[in-house]
Design an enzyme around this catalytic site. Structure first.
Site, PDB file in Angstrom:
ATOM      1  N   HIS A  55       1.182  -1.641  -0.116  1.00 43.97           N
ATOM      2  CA  HIS A  55      -0.551   0.038  -0.089  1.00 43.97           C
ATOM      3  C   HIS A  55       0.974   1.359  -0.041  1.00 43.97           C
ATOM      4  O   HIS A  55       0.432   2.504   0.274  1.00 43.97           O
ATOM      5  CB  HIS A  55      -0.892   0.303   1.055  1.00 43.97           C
ATOM      6  N   ASN A 128      -9.825  -3.475   1.282  1.00 43.39           N
ATOM      7  CA  ASN A 128      -9.766  -3.232   0.181  1.00 43.39           C
ATOM      8  C   ASN A 128     -11.028  -2.409  -1.138  1.00 43.39           C
ATOM      9  O   ASN A 128     -11.959  -3.155  -0.223  1.00 43.39           O
ATOM     10  CB  ASN A 128      -9.464  -4.686  -0.282  1.00 43.39           C
TER      11      ASN A 128
END
Length: 457
Positions: A55, A128
């Site tokens: 990320h 997500n």
């Protein structure tokens, strides 16, 4: 073929099982004695300096959440005590595997992490843009990410590594099907859904627990990019998604999501036909219909990208009273791993940074550490129990006990699991164009993957 060496820990101790974490029963929670899992997570969390291991590239914005649906009978969380309640929030979107300089339109799952600043402390919903993930046992996370990153010899990403790992890990098929479908590349952060992905829990004043799945459905509509358009945009504007989000908010076009929840009574988990704590599975909506909880709106851009977006630190363990976790093994590992990562990447006092700081009073006995910048609690007492009116525990916030059973062992997470049905169901739901895109995307990604297991350059 030469004999493979025996895998060991950093201390040279042979590893007997590198597939399964140590848990109390096949569905039970993880055990703190699993030093192998913790060693791997701790080492993995420190592999990159200073950007996030995963990320790494993202964008973020501030906003507000308003409760529009009544779930007060399920949770004692004050946020959900009445329709109309509101709280501020910060949301960070991100790529999973790509680094800081990666193009926004590369095929990759997107992170969808929200920090709700509630009056009972921060609630971090760290998910997500997909309702499932590639693994169901956290011991495999390091291996999965290594296969999606770069080769150790060339420093290049390699489709052979990716497909080699996926082909040997059938539990990943459901997520792979989503990743290579038309939803694998969203048109913008504003045009994709978000999911808590894991099974979480809520609990009420009567001590009743419910298992839940969190969904955030975009109110801008789902829009995606075809592979050829994504490749073109990547060459023209690698920061396409980051730019789009900032520009939309600056124009006053505030993106919104409808927050929904699936609710399962605690007892149902014992007999439900689908493993309710398996991160690779969804709960069919016909069994547990989603119900509206609230509306999330993004309405303010950060003033300093590094201070606010890059130093934002999310933790699945940030759970105000009435919100909880589940025996989901991957979630339980994240409870430890995320905070450990922040302490390494940002520093021990990361929670005191403005973007991470709760909007309610904080009373801890944490002291000192690198970059302490808030007065360090002055001369207040720094131990507990004490006779000087220091903060004390509050048993009324105790979560209800979770009944567990089973012998402590490393249970094979693939045994007895059906890893093809839900991926097949998803394929059968697609229209002809979506099926064609899925097949074409997979063919394109596998075109140079060799049939032999040789690790060619």
């Amino acid at each position: 073929m030469s004999k493979c060496p025996v895998m060991t820990t950093s201390a040279g101790v042979p590893v007997a099982d590198n597939e399964n974490s140590l848990s109390a029963g096949p569905r039970g929670p993880l055990l703190m004695e699993d030093y192998q899992l913790f060693e791997r997570m701790a080492h993995f969390n420190r592999e990159r300096v200073p950007e996030r291991v995963v990320h790494a590239k993202g964008a973020g914005a501030y906003g507000q959440f308003e409760v529009t649906g009544d779930i007060s009978r399920f949770t004692r969380a004050h946020l959900f005590s009445a329709i109309g309640n509101r709280c501020d929030l910060f949301l960070r979107f991100s790529h999973v595997a790509g680094e800081q300089g990666y193009a926004d339109t590369v095929r990759d799952p997107r992170g969808f992490a929200i920090k709700f600043y509630t009056e009972e402390g921060n609630w971090d919903l760290v998910g997500n843009n997909t309702p499932v993930f590639f693994i169901r046992d956290p011991l495999k996370f390091q291996d999965f990410i290594h296969s999606q990153k770069r080769r150790p010899d060339t420093g290049l990403r390699d489709n052979t590594m990716q497909w080699d790992w996926w082909s040997l890990s059938p539990e990943s098929l459901h997520q792979v099907t989503i990743l290579f479908s038309d939803r694998g590349i969203p048109a913008s952060y504003r045009n994709m859904n978000g999911y808590g992905s894991h099974t979480f829990s809520v609990w009420n004043d009567q001590g009743e627990r419910y298992w839940v799945k969190w969904h955030l459905k975009t109110m801008q509509g789902i829009k995606t990019l075809r592979a050829e358009d994504a490749a073109r945009i990547a060459g023209e504007d690698p920061d396409f998604h980051r730019r789009d989000l900032h520009a939309a908010i600056a124009r006053g076009e505030f993106p919104r999501w409808q927050v929904q929840i699936q609710i399962m009574p605690e007892k149902d988990a014992e007999t439900y036909g689908i493993h309710p704590f398996d991160l690779t599975k969804v709960w069919p909506h016909k069994d547990y219909p989603p119900q509206e909880v609230g509306i999330l709106t993004l309405n303010r851009n950060p003033e300093n990208f590094f201070a606010e977006v890059e130093q934002a630190a999310f933790e699945p363990g940030n759970l105000p009273p009435g919100l909880g976790v589940s025996p989901d093994k991957v979630l339980q590992a994240r409870l430890l791993s995320y905070a450990d990562t922040h302490r390494y990447r940002i520093g021990i006092n990361y929670a005191s940074l403005p973007v991470n700081q709760p909007h309610c009073p904080v009373h801890t006995y944490h002291r000192d550490g690198h970059m302490r910048f808030d007065g360090n609690s002055g001369g207040a007492v720094n131990y507990e129990p004490n006779s000087f009116s220091g903060p004390v525990q509050a048993p009324e916030y105790r979560a209800p006990p979770l009944k567990i059973s089973g012998d402590a062992d490393r249970y094979d997470h693939r045994q007895g699991n059906e890893d093809y049905q839900q991926a097949g169901d998803l394929f059968r739901l697609m229209n002809a164009d979506q099926k064609a895109q899925l097949i074409g995307n997979i063919v394109g990604a596998m075109r140079e993957v060799p049939k032999s297991p040789e690790f060619d350059s």
